[in-house]
Enzyme design. Structure first.
Site, mmCIF file in Angstrom:
data_model
loop_
_atom_site.group_PDB
_atom_site.id
_atom_site.type_symbol
_atom_site.label_atom_id
_atom_site.label_comp_id
_atom_site.label_asym_id
_atom_site.label_seq_id
_atom_site.Cartn_x
_atom_site.Cartn_y
_atom_site.Cartn_z
ATOM 1 N N ASP A 1 -6.818 18.866 -14.594
ATOM 2 C CA ASP A 1 -7.208 17.764 -14.964
ATOM 3 C C ASP A 1 -6.838 17.680 -16.351
ATOM 4 O O ASP A 1 -7.456 18.204 -17.282
ATOM 5 C CB ASP A 1 -8.777 17.410 -15.050
ATOM 6 C CG ASP A 1 -9.149 16.088 -15.096
ATOM 7 O OD1 ASP A 1 -8.419 15.447 -16.255
ATOM 8 O OD2 ASP A 1 -9.959 15.709 -14.972
ATOM 9 N N LYS B 1 -7.689 6.532 -19.486
ATOM 10 C CA LYS B 1 -7.931 6.967 -20.994
ATOM 11 C C LYS B 1 -6.687 6.966 -22.096
ATOM 12 O O LYS B 1 -6.163 5.996 -22.097
ATOM 13 C CB LYS B 1 -8.529 8.473 -20.919
ATOM 14 C CG LYS B 1 -9.733 8.725 -19.930
ATOM 15 C CD LYS B 1 -10.903 7.864 -20.007
ATOM 16 C CE LYS B 1 -11.932 7.896 -18.977
ATOM 17 N NZ LYS B 1 -12.263 9.204 -18.344
ATOM 18 N N ARG C 1 0.777 -1.296 0.027
ATOM 19 C CA ARG C 1 0.006 0.123 -0.063
ATOM 20 C C ARG C 1 0.760 1.185 0.042
ATOM 21 O O ARG C 1 0.714 2.275 -0.604
ATOM 22 C CB ARG C 1 -0.970 -0.058 1.162
ATOM 23 C CG ARG C 1 -1.744 1.209 1.226
ATOM 24 C CD ARG C 1 -3.037 1.340 1.953
ATOM 25 N NE ARG C 1 -2.930 0.450 3.135
ATOM 26 C CZ ARG C 1 -2.417 0.594 4.259
ATOM 27 N NH1 ARG C 1 -1.595 1.644 4.468
ATOM 28 N NH2 ARG C 1 -2.295 -0.225 5.229
ATOM 29 N N TYR D 1 -15.988 17.027 -15.994
ATOM 30 C CA TYR D 1 -16.377 15.555 -16.023
ATOM 31 C C TYR D 1 -17.610 15.308 -15.018
ATOM 32 O O TYR D 1 -17.280 15.652 -13.878
ATOM 33 C CB TYR D 1 -15.068 14.816 -15.869
ATOM 34 C CG TYR D 1 -15.277 13.389 -15.618
ATOM 35 C CD1 TYR D 1 -15.622 12.640 -16.917
ATOM 36 C CD2 TYR D 1 -15.368 12.777 -14.435
ATOM 37 C CE1 TYR D 1 -15.969 11.299 -16.771
ATOM 38 C CE2 TYR D 1 -15.659 11.253 -14.467
ATOM 39 C CZ TYR D 1 -15.793 10.424 -15.780
ATOM 40 O OH TYR D 1 -16.001 9.384 -15.596
HETATM 41 C C1 LIG Z 1 -12.972 9.644 -16.873
HETATM 42 C C2 LIG Z 1 -12.407 11.034 -16.265
HETATM 43 C C3 LIG Z 1 -12.239 10.970 -15.018
HETATM 44 C C4 LIG Z 1 -12.419 9.871 -14.126
HETATM 45 O O1 LIG Z 1 -11.559 8.957 -14.065
HETATM 46 P P1 LIG Z 1 -11.890 7.536 -13.703
HETATM 47 O O2 LIG Z 1 -10.680 6.737 -14.126
HETATM 48 O O3 LIG Z 1 -13.000 6.961 -14.607
HETATM 49 O O4 LIG Z 1 -12.109 7.349 -12.365
HETATM 50 C C5 LIG Z 1 -12.027 12.571 -14.407
HETATM 51 N N1 LIG Z 1 -11.758 13.372 -15.556
HETATM 52 C C6 LIG Z 1 -11.974 13.426 -16.866
HETATM 53 C C7 LIG Z 1 -11.775 14.451 -17.801
HETATM 54 C C8 LIG Z 1 -12.113 11.952 -17.509
HETATM 55 O O5 LIG Z 1 -12.306 11.990 -18.561
#
Ligand SMILES: *Cc1c(COP(=O)(O)O)cnc(C)c1O
Length: 381
Positions: free
Chosen positions: A171, A196, A47, A99
């Protein structure tokens, strides 16, 4: 090293001490032998740290031009860790075109813990001044935004946060470090849903943070270990492998998106096309300044804005798959009004531009002529 070399070698100087494996081994272990109490080789319990995860964290720090990387079991777990830097009565100013999962975490969880959120449009950074007060601790920026592809001027926002000693978080999921490096533009923390483009193959769920602020990194490491939403060794290995081709993939995603945006703009059934590379995009100049290219996400609406037309179009696609998520090698199509953004009431949704016929494409790295032909066929509904 230049970016393309960093994607492959960044943070990977320590070759496997056991057998010299060129790729980092998957250390599928929870614990580590100690010679004497407290005497170990830098790892005690997975962890706190795991060598495969550490290899990925170093790679991420390298490509984002930071010094410290942290990976989590999902993008939202990474955001959750950032929010735990805050205390009741602290205030956060966030982009309003956000998001959906991030909005839900802020508004349905952390709001109840006494943190106050202001969701505001940031296309004019000067409007921030009206929301900043002595409790403001953080500005949260997503750019490009989902699904409208709005672009926010990170450098202009960073000038404001630095003046007021407020943390700026970006982000960077849609752009990735290949297209834009928020830390270079003055951000304090860069966050990713590594699910992604970083992973890039739609085969894992993961989140990451990078900073070059040692104090922030220490606090985040403490939270990561104390709260425990870490990524496992197998997923860390997959993400590390994904990053090694990030530059090639992002370049092709952007080239294919350009071909598709160009095709859609001239199509008689298409109303609006949202892609920051189009000179008609309202924030094209900022995108050109802060991004290396314009990325693989394209949204568009249909003439007449008919929901049934959008559904017929989506059903006719053959190369594009109708699915949530984005950023994989394969092309995906989504319908924000009924899928990712269904929880937003229709009038609110439409104010943001998410009309019934809006389609969001995650343009993959297939042959662009096949992708254009697929769209052309599907638009003939
Ligand atoms: C998918 C996404 C998230 C969340 O991420 P997860 O891996 O699904 O928890 C946050 N910000 C953006 C822009 C995203 O496309």
């Amino acid at each position: 090293m230049k970016f393309n070399s960093k994607a492959i070698h960044g943070g990977q100087e320590d070759i496997d001490p056991a057998y010299g494996a060129v790729m980092p081994p998957i250390y599928q272990t929870s614990t580590y032998a100690q010679a004497s109490p407290g005497q170990h080789k830098g790892f005690e319990y997975s962890r706190s740290a795991n060598p495969t995860r550490t290899a990925l964290e170093k790679a991420l720090a390298s490509i984002e031009n930071g010094t410290h990387g942290l990976v989590f079991s999902s993008g939202l777990a990474a955001i959750d860790a950032i929010m735990k830097l805050l205390k009741p009565e602290d205030e956060v100013i966030s982009t309003n075109d956000l998001y959906g999962g991030t909005y839900r975490l802020f508004n349905s969880i952390f709001k109840d813990f006494g943190i106050k959120f202001h969701f505001v449009g940031m296309s004019n950074p000067e409007t921030l001044a009206t929301y900043i007060n002595k409790n403001t601790q953080m500005i949260w920026v997503e750019t490009p935004t989902n699904p409208m592809m709005n672009i926010i001027d990170i450098k202009a926002i960073a000038e404001i946060t630095q003046k007021h000693h407020i943390n700026l978080v970006v982000d960077n999921t849609f752009a990735t470090a290949y297209l834009q490096q928020p830390l270079n533009l003055g951000a304090d923390i860069v966050m990713h849903s590594a699910t992604k483009y970083l992973g890039g193959h739609s085969d894992l769920v993961m989140g990451s943070l990078v900073t070059k602020d040692k104090q922030l990194a220490e606090k985040l490491h403490f939270i990561q270990n104390a709260s425990g939403a870490i990524a496992g060794p197998m997923d860390s290995f997959l993400a590390l492998r994904g990053i090694k081709t990030l530059h090639l993939r992002m370049q092709r995603h952007s080239e294919n998106a350009k071909a598709i945006a160009g095709f859609l703009v001239q199509h008689p059934s298409v109303n609006q096309v949202y892609w920051p590379g189009l000179t008609s995009h309202p924030n094209h100049d900022i995108a050109k300044r802060q991004m290396k290219d314009f990325g693989g996400m394209v949204s568009f609406s249909l003439k007449g804005d008919n929901l049934n037309d959008a559904i017929k179009f989506l059903e006719r696609l053959k190369v594009f798959t109708l699915a949530e998520s984005l950023g994989g090698v394969e092309s995906l199509a989504g319908h924000p009004a009924s899928m990712t953004h269904a929880s937003i009431p229709k009038p609110e949704r439409e104010k943001l531009g998410i009309v019934d016929s809006l389609i969001r494409l995650s343009v993959g790295i297939e042959d662009d002529t096949d992708l254009v032909a697929d769209l052309d066929h599907a638009l003939n509904f």
